[in-house]
Design an enzyme around this catalytic site. Structure first.
Site, PDB file in Angstrom:
ATOM      1  N   CYS A  50       0.625  -0.602  -0.090  1.00  0.00           N
ATOM      2  CA  CYS A  50      -0.448   0.515   0.188  1.00  0.00           C
ATOM      3  C   CYS A  50       1.111   1.276   0.169  1.00  0.00           C
ATOM      4  O   CYS A  50      -0.077   1.891  -0.315  1.00  0.00           O
ATOM      5  CB  CYS A  50      -1.342   0.161   1.100  1.00  0.00           C
ATOM      6  SG  CYS A  50       0.128  -0.120   2.545  1.00  0.00           S
ATOM      7  N   ASN A  51       2.390   1.098   0.145  1.00  0.00           N
ATOM      8  CA  ASN A  51       3.012   2.116   0.901  1.00  0.00           C
ATOM      9  C   ASN A  51       4.350   2.263  -0.339  1.00  0.00           C
ATOM     10  O   ASN A  51       4.653   3.059  -0.818  1.00  0.00           O
ATOM     11  CB  ASN A  51       3.791   2.306   2.330  1.00  0.00           C
ATOM     12  CG  ASN A  51       2.867   2.904   3.296  1.00  0.00           C
ATOM     13  OD1 ASN A  51       1.778   3.097   2.534  1.00  0.00           O
ATOM     14  ND2 ASN A  51       3.172   2.105   4.191  1.00  0.00           N
ATOM     15  N   HIS A  99      19.486   0.477  -1.187  1.00  0.00           N
ATOM     16  CA  HIS A  99      17.985   0.906  -0.625  1.00  0.00           C
ATOM     17  C   HIS A  99      17.420  -0.544  -0.925  1.00  0.00           C
ATOM     18  O   HIS A  99      16.598  -0.425   0.696  1.00  0.00           O
ATOM     19  CB  HIS A  99      17.328   1.467  -1.891  1.00  0.00           C
ATOM     20  CG  HIS A  99      15.776   1.079  -2.223  1.00  0.00           C
ATOM     21  ND1 HIS A  99      15.274   2.275  -1.767  1.00  0.00           N
ATOM     22  CD2 HIS A  99      15.396   0.729  -3.168  1.00  0.00           C
ATOM     23  CE1 HIS A  99      14.240   2.596  -2.015  1.00  0.00           C
ATOM     24  NE2 HIS A  99      13.564   1.453  -2.354  1.00  0.00           N
ATOM     25  N   SER A 109      10.357   2.414   5.761  1.00  0.00           N
ATOM     26  CA  SER A 109       9.090   2.460   6.075  1.00  0.00           C
ATOM     27  C   SER A 109       8.753   3.624   6.657  1.00  0.00           C
ATOM     28  O   SER A 109       9.193   4.381   7.951  1.00  0.00           O
ATOM     29  CB  SER A 109       9.016   1.251   6.954  1.00  0.00           C
ATOM     30  OG  SER A 109       9.381  -0.176   6.641  1.00  0.00           O
ATOM     31  N   GLU A 114       9.178  -1.348  11.279  1.00  0.00           N
ATOM     32  CA  GLU A 114       8.081  -2.389  11.619  1.00  0.00           C
ATOM     33  C   GLU A 114       9.311  -3.810  10.377  1.00  0.00           C
ATOM     34  O   GLU A 114      10.015  -3.540   9.211  1.00  0.00           O
ATOM     35  CB  GLU A 114       7.438  -1.947  10.786  1.00  0.00           C
ATOM     36  CG  GLU A 114       7.187  -0.723   9.191  1.00  0.00           C
ATOM     37  CD  GLU A 114       7.464  -2.420   8.328  1.00  0.00           C
ATOM     38  OE1 GLU A 114       6.665  -3.178   8.817  1.00  0.00           O
ATOM     39  OE2 GLU A 114       7.349  -1.774   6.947  1.00  0.00           O
ATOM     40  N   GLN A 120       6.565  -9.077   3.040  1.00  0.00           N
ATOM     41  CA  GLN A 120       6.628  -8.731   1.251  1.00  0.00           C
ATOM     42  C   GLN A 120       7.555  -8.960   0.574  1.00  0.00           C
ATOM     43  O   GLN A 120       7.272  -9.396  -0.578  1.00  0.00           O
ATOM     44  CB  GLN A 120       6.172  -6.846   1.725  1.00  0.00           C
ATOM     45  CG  GLN A 120       4.282  -7.165   2.913  1.00  0.00           C
ATOM     46  CD  GLN A 120       4.361  -5.846   2.740  1.00  0.00           C
ATOM     47  OE1 GLN A 120       5.081  -4.858   3.578  1.00  0.00           O
ATOM     48  NE2 GLN A 120       2.753  -5.824   2.963  1.00  0.00           N
ATOM     49  N   GLY A 189     -16.131   1.218  25.020  1.00  0.00           N
ATOM     50  CA  GLY A 189     -16.711   1.614  22.787  1.00  0.00           C
ATOM     51  C   GLY A 189     -16.009   0.500  22.539  1.00  0.00           C
ATOM     52  O   GLY A 189     -15.419   0.183  22.905  1.00  0.00           O
ATOM     53  N   ALA A 190     -17.356   0.813  21.045  1.00  0.00           N
ATOM     54  CA  ALA A 190     -16.998  -0.581  19.981  1.00  0.00           C
ATOM     55  C   ALA A 190     -15.782  -0.129  18.687  1.00  0.00           C
ATOM     56  O   ALA A 190     -15.724  -0.141  17.363  1.00  0.00           O
ATOM     57  CB  ALA A 190     -17.754  -0.784  19.220  1.00  0.00           C
ATOM     58  N   GLY A 191     -14.897   2.015  19.552  1.00  0.00           N
ATOM     59  CA  GLY A 191     -14.057   2.240  18.731  1.00  0.00           C
ATOM     60  C   GLY A 191     -12.414   1.628  17.493  1.00  0.00           C
ATOM     61  O   GLY A 191     -12.420   0.047  17.998  1.00  0.00           O
ATOM     62  N   LYS A 192     -12.389   1.563  16.449  1.00  0.00           N
ATOM     63  CA  LYS A 192     -11.312   1.154  16.100  1.00  0.00           C
ATOM     64  C   LYS A 192     -10.067   0.773  16.623  1.00  0.00           C
ATOM     65  O   LYS A 192      -9.264  -0.390  16.831  1.00  0.00           O
ATOM     66  CB  LYS A 192     -10.714   1.281  14.845  1.00  0.00           C
ATOM     67  CG  LYS A 192     -12.015   1.038  13.327  1.00  0.00           C
ATOM     68  CD  LYS A 192     -11.564   1.809  11.945  1.00  0.00           C
ATOM     69  CE  LYS A 192     -12.628   0.862  10.985  1.00  0.00           C
ATOM     70  NZ  LYS A 192     -12.505   0.495   9.607  1.00  0.00           N
TER      71      LYS A 192
END
Length: 511
Positions: A50-51, A99, A109, A114, A120, A189-192
């Protein structure tokens, strides 16, 4: 052969550009096939996340390789070249190798250090290897990149300091409790963000999860992910008594849990420590509760403060990782140079053994009464003698192949032993990297003639002699090497600048 990488990432291109080049794992094989079909790329590995989208390649010609990749990216995205080329980074040789190593070690990253990117890159490499898109160079290089990442995480603390809110919460919890094993987590609460934090706590040993939410169904959906228990808001006080760790993130106006709530809870808990994480903005948890004994309250600013400190610590460790990368780059270049020496070694063996066989045959012709046993003995002794004689030169040519001026040494070696072999070794500098073509300007030498041995040439020969003493050959040969080196240098200085520059373009890469 020219090692190169062409790509774009979160730093070089905005998301609206990056998303046009993103590939699903199921699309990688077809993409690799298209890249290989051009014939310009001998080895290819494609990494798409994705990056970042990156194409690593081994090409015969740098310019043709870059043009092939640009064309592929244009067809892939439907975007004209002039629109995306400014967002690309293009590295060659040492810069490309460095690189790759920085990518796998997590230094390139968004979250420094990470480890997800290593998997990947490995996936991309293994797919290329499986379909035959890699060869000797990338099989060694990408395996070495995995070694770099493993060394980075084993020999440094690059991954030990939490640099996300959820991981920072886990790190703080570990400091308060000796172990998170069998601890109870209460999610309000049910937040992400609450869900992610609970997930990391659960993965670190907090096996029991309670979820309190105004909407019971949403609480149940989240609790089911952890094999936990869902409760409505009326059961909050009961849940607080059971919990060891509280994660709160609601959209409520005012405090969901007050100091009075906690004071009453702590009496029934017999003052067992209570760790609370307030991720909500505005805050869910009354900051006054931190004054209660054995209550440890942290809000989002506290966690971000921990993250900032940890990022500094990771940055310090990153310097150590750069040292590991430098070591592995030298090791790869030495391996690559040794590969360049192999054709010379094979040719030397072939030539030496052919001469040995001819000598034995001449002996048989001159002494016809030799028995089969006699011939076998002579053959064995002369073979041993030849192997002993070439052992030293072979050992030293391997050593010379790892030197800064490997190309020149191998060329001289071929001349000394009269090996009819085209030595097309890429000039390399295992310690400092290759020079950029733009930095390697044409030479304007004032030398004249070049065929005679001048006083300057003799002085240079004398100065160069110690560099080649280690070959293990006689003094006369050492002098010949030094003189040959000076003659070759003079020849290069007198070569037309345009021709030399053209040759350099095919040899050196941009950094």
């Amino acid at each position: 052969m020219y090692i190169m990488v062409v790509g774009l990432n979160y730093r070089s291109a905005p998301v609206e550009i990056r998303e046009r080049f993103a590939l699903q794992e199921s699309q990688l094989e077809e993409a690799l096939s298209k890249l290989r079909a051009s014939g310009a790329l001998h080895e290819v590995v494609l990494v798409s996340t994705c990056n970042r989208t990156e194409i690593y390649a081994v090409a015969q010609d740098r310019q043709l390789g870059e043009d092939t990749i640009h064309g592929f990216l244009s067809k892939l995205s439907g975007v004209p070249r002039e629109s995306f080329v400014p967002h690309l980074y293009q590295y060659g040789e040492n810069a490309a190798i460095r690189h790759l190593f920085r990518v796998t070690a997590g230094l390139d990253s968004m979250v420094l250090g990470e480890t997800q990117i290593l998997g990947q890159v490995r996936t991309g490499f293994l797919l290329s290897q499986e379909i035959g898109a890699t060869g000797t160079v990338f099989n060694n290089l990408f395996k070495r990149s995995v070694t770099v990442a493993k060394r980075a995480h084993n020999e440094t603390k690059i991954g030990e300091n939490a640099v996300s809110v959820s991981y920072a919460a886990v790190e703080l919890a570990k400091k308060i409790f000796e172990s998170l094993d069998h601890k109870t987590v209460l999610v309000i609460g049910a937040g992400k963000m609450s869900e992610l934090t609970a997930k990391h706590l659960n993965a670190n040993g907090a096996t029991r999860v309670l979820v309190v939410n105004r909407t019971y169904q949403r609480a149940k959906e989240l609790a089911d992910k952890f094999n936990g228990k869902a409760l409505d808001m009326n059961s909050l006080d009961l849940a607080l008594k059971e919990a060891d760790i509280v994660v709160s993130s609601t959209g409520a106006d005012g405090y969901v849990v007050t100091k009075a709530h906690v004071q009453a809870t702590m009496k029934t808990r017999r003052h067992r420590p209570l760790f609370l994480i307030d991720i909500a903005v505005p805050r869910d948890l009354d900051p006054e509760m931190s004054k209660v004994d054995n209550v440890f309250l942290y809000d989002i600013d506290d966690l971000e403060g921990v993250i900032a400190v940890n990022m500094k610590e990771r940055a310090k460790e990153a310097e150590k990782v750069e040292g590991i990368i430098a070591e592995e780059m030298i090791a790869f270049r030495q391996w690559q140079n040794e590969q360049n020496a192999k054709p010379l070694i094979m040719k030397l063996r072939e030539t030496a053994m052919a001469q040995q066989a001819q000598l034995v045959q001449n002996l048989i012709n001159k002494v016809p009464g030799l028995t089969e046993k006699d011939v076998h003995t002579v053959n064995k002794l002369t073979s041993a003698m030849v192997n002993q004689m070439i052992h030293g030169p072979i050992k030293h040519v391997k050593e010379m192949a790892a030197e800064k001026e490997a190309e020149m040494y191998l060329e001289v070696f071929a001349r000394i032993f009269d090996l009819d072999l085209d030595v097309s070794v890429e000039q390399q500098d295992a310690k400092g990297g290759r020079k950029d073509a733009d930095q390697q300007g044409p030479s304007n030498s004032g030398s004249e003639g070049g065929q005679g041995i001048s006083l300057e040439t003799a002085a240079a020969a004398k100065e160069s002699a110690p560099k080649v003493q280690s070959i293990g050959l006689g003094e006369g040969v050492v002098t010949k090497i030094a003189v040959t080196k000076q003659l070759e240098q003079t020849r290069q200085e007198e070569a037309p600048a345009a021709a030399r520059t053209l040759g350099l373009r095919g040899r050196w890469g941009t950094h």
